[in-house]
Structures are given as structure tokens and as C-alpha cells.
Scaffold this motif. Structure first.
Motif, PDB file in Angstrom:
ATOM      1  N   THR A 331       3.329   5.889 -33.487  1.00  0.00           N
ATOM      2  CA  THR A 331       4.767   5.764 -33.248  1.00  0.00           C
ATOM      3  C   THR A 331       5.113   6.096 -31.811  1.00  0.00           C
ATOM      4  OG1 THR A 331       5.272   6.242 -35.559  1.00  0.00           O
ATOM      5  CG2 THR A 331       7.041   6.593 -33.957  1.00  0.00           C
ATOM      6  N   ARG A 332       4.481   7.135 -31.255  1.00  0.00           N
ATOM      7  CA  ARG A 332       4.771   7.498 -29.865  1.00  0.00           C
ATOM      8  C   ARG A 332       4.399   6.371 -28.914  1.00  0.00           C
ATOM      9  NH1 ARG A 332       2.238   9.566 -25.572  1.00  0.00           N
ATOM     10  NH2 ARG A 332       0.244   9.743 -26.660  1.00  0.00           N
ATOM     11  N   GLY A 334       4.010   3.196 -29.752  1.00  0.00           N
ATOM     12  CA  GLY A 334       4.876   2.062 -30.060  1.00  0.00           C
ATOM     13  C   GLY A 334       6.242   2.199 -29.419  1.00  0.00           C
ATOM     14  N   ASP A 335       6.805   3.403 -29.441  1.00  0.00           N
ATOM     15  CA  ASP A 335       8.092   3.643 -28.783  1.00  0.00           C
ATOM     16  C   ASP A 335       7.981   3.409 -27.276  1.00  0.00           C
ATOM     17  OD1 ASP A 335       9.294   4.305 -31.170  1.00  0.00           O
ATOM     18  OD2 ASP A 335       9.140   6.479 -30.874  1.00  0.00           O
ATOM     19  N   ARG A 336       6.888   3.861 -26.677  1.00  0.00           N
ATOM     20  CA  ARG A 336       6.679   3.637 -25.244  1.00  0.00           C
ATOM     21  C   ARG A 336       6.597   2.154 -24.923  1.00  0.00           C
ATOM     22  NH1 ARG A 336       2.226   5.556 -21.903  1.00  0.00           N
ATOM     23  NH2 ARG A 336       3.676   4.703 -20.380  1.00  0.00           N
ATOM     24  N   ARG A 338       7.819  -0.420 -26.656  1.00  0.00           N
ATOM     25  CA  ARG A 338       9.109  -1.097 -26.833  1.00  0.00           C
ATOM     26  C   ARG A 338      10.064  -0.777 -25.687  1.00  0.00           C
ATOM     27  NH1 ARG A 338       7.541  -0.114 -32.204  1.00  0.00           N
ATOM     28  NH2 ARG A 338       8.326   2.014 -32.121  1.00  0.00           N
ATOM     29  N   ALA A 339      10.126   0.486 -25.292  1.00  0.00           N
ATOM     30  CA  ALA A 339      11.014   0.860 -24.190  1.00  0.00           C
ATOM     31  C   ALA A 339      10.578   0.200 -22.889  1.00  0.00           C
ATOM     32  CB  ALA A 339      11.036   2.384 -24.034  1.00  0.00           C
ATOM     33  N   HIS A 357       8.785  -1.469 -35.242  1.00  0.00           N
ATOM     34  CA  HIS A 357       8.937  -0.137 -35.817  1.00  0.00           C
ATOM     35  C   HIS A 357       7.565   0.511 -35.837  1.00  0.00           C
ATOM     36  CE1 HIS A 357      10.534   3.012 -38.465  1.00  0.00           C
ATOM     37  NE2 HIS A 357       9.391   2.910 -39.128  1.00  0.00           N
ATOM     38  N   SER A 359       4.151   1.402 -35.030  1.00  0.00           N
ATOM     39  CA  SER A 359       3.108   0.866 -34.157  1.00  0.00           C
ATOM     40  C   SER A 359       3.309  -0.592 -33.801  1.00  0.00           C
ATOM     41  CB  SER A 359       1.745   1.018 -34.843  1.00  0.00           C
ATOM     42  OG  SER A 359       1.726   0.274 -36.049  1.00  0.00           O
ATOM     43  N   TYR A 361       5.349  -4.024 -32.459  1.00  0.00           N
ATOM     44  CA  TYR A 361       6.382  -4.415 -31.498  1.00  0.00           C
ATOM     45  C   TYR A 361       6.315  -5.911 -31.245  1.00  0.00           C
ATOM     46  CZ  TYR A 361       2.586  -4.600 -28.068  1.00  0.00           C
ATOM     47  OH  TYR A 361       1.424  -4.913 -27.399  1.00  0.00           O
TER      48      TYR A 361
END
Length: 437
Positions: A331-332, A334-336, A338-339, A357, A359, A361
Motif C-alpha cells: 500500500t505504501r 502503491g500510494d507513492r 499513484r501520487a 487501491h 498495490s 494503479y
């Protein structure tokens, strides 16, 4: 040089293998989703990387259509499979302790599961789930959603990959089977209510991806809850196809994330880190109707159900998830990702929406956030394919298929994400220049 090899001078050995394949494999690919305009023939894979037969290295964010969650040849999984190969691959009688252990794991982690049956693929699991729903309800029809893929069998191919105006949707699909299927738009709860108002007494089940990763769609608030309410009101079953979300979103899958209990759940892909293993789980009152139970009347069989190598891989994969912070890491990163992609699209002045959401994108070239598959079909597909091909040319593999999702693995690092984002910036600029000229 043949027409198929003309564009592949950078892939000398891969192009040669392509020519061999074209003679003996229809279209040179063992699945319709494996063909691309790149003549890549993979020689080996380790961790988050692939190497083709020409020696080129690729940072892999394709992950075999989300099946690889830990990484290629992940040591704990590879060791378990190797050890099992020296004991028993397939015995074809009774059950093994490892099969029981895997079923116990599935029942422990998947909120709606009381019993589990194993299968070789998610397609087998969804086929059996639909058959079971028909037996339980004594009805024939099902409801599915545009853009959701549940396997290549006749009952679920409608509107899986493109718009469907009511035709069967694929050559060779049994017309009578397709007529038992009604397709609704994902996130259109009113459309589902209308179908049930008209045909509710005929509908055996609603089958849905709780997060529609095959269509890059996320459920709107109330959508899944509404499906649960409607199916209960009409005595239909709710089937969650968690072949992608199961064990990738978390140990409890999407149903654990949303706290919604379906009647039946199918699992696969990440469950075995790339090995051919899947499962169908549900309450005992439904699962006991399978002919695996004395007195059960619903057929369920398969020579490779519970194959020793696949079961060993699944137990090892889930074991790693139980012991290590796999999903926090996914998740960490994946968030990086996407951002970072959102920022790159702004820098390049390209209208884009980054979906996903955990992992998973995807960067879609559109100026509106997609809520339905109809929205997805309006995305700039030529730019998407040009962008993905530019990524591959630069050594970062995100599958260059129309609107295909990408994903991070447990083996990926922050440095890998940094490299992918740097590559994405260059690839998007090159793709925009190529498609606007």
C-alpha cells in the motif's frame, strides 16, 4: 524478414522465437491477453525483474496480471514448491495434509468462508460458483457488470472487454447461455434494481468484482451494500469474484476491507504467487451441496484440484503474508506510485486520472474520474498504448494492452518506484509527441 518480425530488430532472439511460435501456437500466444506489439520472450524472472532471451532487463510492474504478489521466484515459495516436488505432485485420492492446511487458512482469513474447495484457476472457480448459485436458487439467470472479467466461459464473457449492445459478445459463445446473462453498468445501482424489478424471480446470482480492477473502477459508496440488500430481498446469491482482490487487498480480501459478506467468493492469482491455484469458498449450507459431499448433487471435479505444487505455493505465500508486513509495504509503494503519476501528468500538461487501491494503479488519459465502464471506454486509448510501449522500450514493464492495470510487488523497493516514475515522465512526453504529430 517476415512482417511479424519487421519491427523487432532490437529483439533478435525474441523475434526468432516469435517466428517459431507462429508456426505451432495460434497467434504465438497461449492467451488472448498475452499478445503485444513487443516481441519479448522472457527467459527468467527474479524478484521484481524479468530478463528476456536477448539479455534485456525489465523492472516488472505487470506481475503476470496481478498473480505475482511477493515477487518472482520468491525464496519461501520456491523452496516450498521444490520440496513438494520431491514428495508428491499429484496423488488423485483422498486429501493431503497440505490441502487441509490451505482450506483452514482460507476459512480463517476470508470472513464469509466456512468451507473451501480448490481449483486450478479463477475461471474454474467462477464457473462452479455460478453453477452452485443455480442449484441453490433453482433459477437460471445471472447479473454481471460491464468491464468485469470472470473467466472465458460462456456465461460471463458478455461485456467483459468492450461495449455490448446485446449481442453475444464473442464468436462461438453459446447463444442460449448468453441469453441467461444480464449486463449492468458497474456503480449503477438503480439499473440493477430495475433489472430485478423486471426479472428478479429468474435471477440466481449477481457476480461482481468488489473492486473492479479489470475495468479500473472503484465501488461508489453504497454500491456493494446495495447489491447485498437487493440480492437478499429477491433470494438471489451475491458472488464476490475476488480472484484479483483476494489476498492482494489484504488477507481478508475486499470483503474484509468493506465489511460486506457475500454468499460465495472466488479466489486465485495472488493466493499462490503465480502458481495455478484458486478456490471457491462459502458457508457450509451452500458448499455442502457439491457432490464432493455424500448426498451432494452439484458436480465438482478436476484432476488438478489440490495439485501438490500449487497447494505448497499457496500455503507458503499466505504464510509470508501472515508473518511479514506485506500489505503495508504494498500500500505504501502503491500510494507513492499513484501520487507520483498524478504529479507527472500535471507536469506534462496531460489530462489524466490515476486510479487504483493498495498495490494496484493505473493512469488513464481522461479529464473525468471514471465511475462506469462507459466512462472507461472514453479514455484516450492510443495515448495509453503509446505510453505503455514507451515504458517497455525503456525497461519498465507495464503491460501494453488497452487500459490494463499495473501493480507493485512485495519485492519492489522505493528505488524501483523512483525509477518507474522517472521513466514514466520520459515515456509520457514521448508518447504525447508521437500521438499528437
Amino acid at each position: 524478414m517476415s512482417i511479424h518480425a519487421r519491427h523487432y530488430t532490437r529483439y533478435t532472439e525474441s523475434a526468432a522465437i516469435l517466428q517459431r511460435a507462429l508456426r505451432v501456437i495460434p497467434g504465438a500466444a497461449n492467451s488472448w491477453t498475452r499478445w503485444t506489439d513487443n516481441a519479448i520472450s522472457v527467459a527468467r524472472a527474479r524478484g521484481a525483474r524479468l530478463w528476456d532471451v536477448d539479455g534485456r532487463e525489465y523492472l516488472d510492474f505487470h506481475g503476470a496480471f496481478s498473480a505475482i504478489i511477493l515477487g518472482h521466484a520468491f525464496p519461501a515459495v520456491a523452496d516450498a514448491v521444490a520440496a513438494q516436488a520431491h514428495d508428491a505432485v499429484l496423488v488423485g485420492i483422498g486429501r493431503t495434509p497440505a490441502e487441509v492446511e490451505l482450506a483452514e487458512r482460507l476459512v480463517r482469513h476470508v470472513p464469509s468462508a466456512e468451507q473451501a474447495l480448490l481449483a486450478p484457476s479463477g475461471s474454474d472457480a467462477t464457473y462452479s460458483a455460478i453453477r452452485l448459485a443455480r442449484a441453490v436458487t433453482r433459477r437460471d439467470c445471472i447479473v454481471k457488470f460491464a468491464g468485469c472479467f470472470h473467466g472465458p466461459h460462456d456465461y460471463v464473457l458478455r461485456s467483459a472487454t468492450d461495449a455490448d449492445d446485446g449481442a453475444v459478445g464473442a464468436d462461438g459463445v453459446l447463444t442460449a447461455a448468453a441469453r441467461t446473462v444480464t449486463t449492468c453498468e458497474y456503480n449503477d445501482l438503480e439499473g440493477v434494481r430495475e433489472v430485478f424489478t423486471q426479472r428478479g424471480e429468474q435471477i440466481a446470482a449477481v457476480v461482481v468484482e468488489p473492486i473492479a480492477f479489470n475495468a479500473s473502477l472503484f465501488p461508489e459508496p453504497g454500491f456493494l451494500e446495495g447489491l447485498r440488500q437487493i440480492t437478499r430481498a429477491y433470494g438471489s446469491l451475491l458472488i464476490f469474484d475476488e480472484v484479483i482482490t483476494g489476498f492482494r487487498v489484504g488477507l481478508g480480501g475486499a470483503q474484509g476491507h468493506f465489511a460486506i459478506a457475500p454468499d460465495l467468493t472466488t479466489l486465485g492469482k495472488a493466493m499462490g504467487n503465480g502458481t495455478p491455484v484458486a478456490a471457491l469458498v462459502g458457508p457450509e449450507r451452500h458448499m455442502s451441496r457439491f457432490a464432493t459431499t455424500p448426498g451432494g448433487t452439484v458436480p465438482y471435479s478436476g484432476t488438478h484440484n489440490g495439485n501438490g505444487l500449487s497447494v505448497a505455493a499457496a500455503n507458503a505465500t499466505i504464510g509470508v503474508m501472515e508473518r511479514e508486513p506485506v500489505h503495508d509495504h504494498l500500500t505504501r509503494l502503491g500510494d507513492r506510485m499513484r501520487a507520483g503519476l498524478r504529479e507527472i501528468a500535471r507536469e506534462c500538461d496531460v489530462p489524466a486520472v490515476v486510479t487504483g487501491h493498495g498495490s494496484i494503479y493505473n493512469m488513464l488519459f481522461t479529464d473525468r474520474a471514471p465511475k462506469t465502464f462507459a466512462d472507461i471506454l472514453r479514455v484516450d486509448e492510443p495515448l495509453f498504448l503509446a505510453y505503455r510501449n514507451e515504458m517497455v522500450r525503456r525497461g519498465v514493464l507495464e503491460m501494453p494492452l488497452p487500459l490494463m492495470r499495473a501493480q507493485v510487488m512485495y519485492s519492489h523497493t522505493d528505488a524501483d518506484v523512483d525509477r518507474a516514475l522517472e521513466t514514466a515522465r520520459d515515456a509520457l512526453r514521448a508518447a504525447r509527441a508521437a500521438t499528437s504529430s
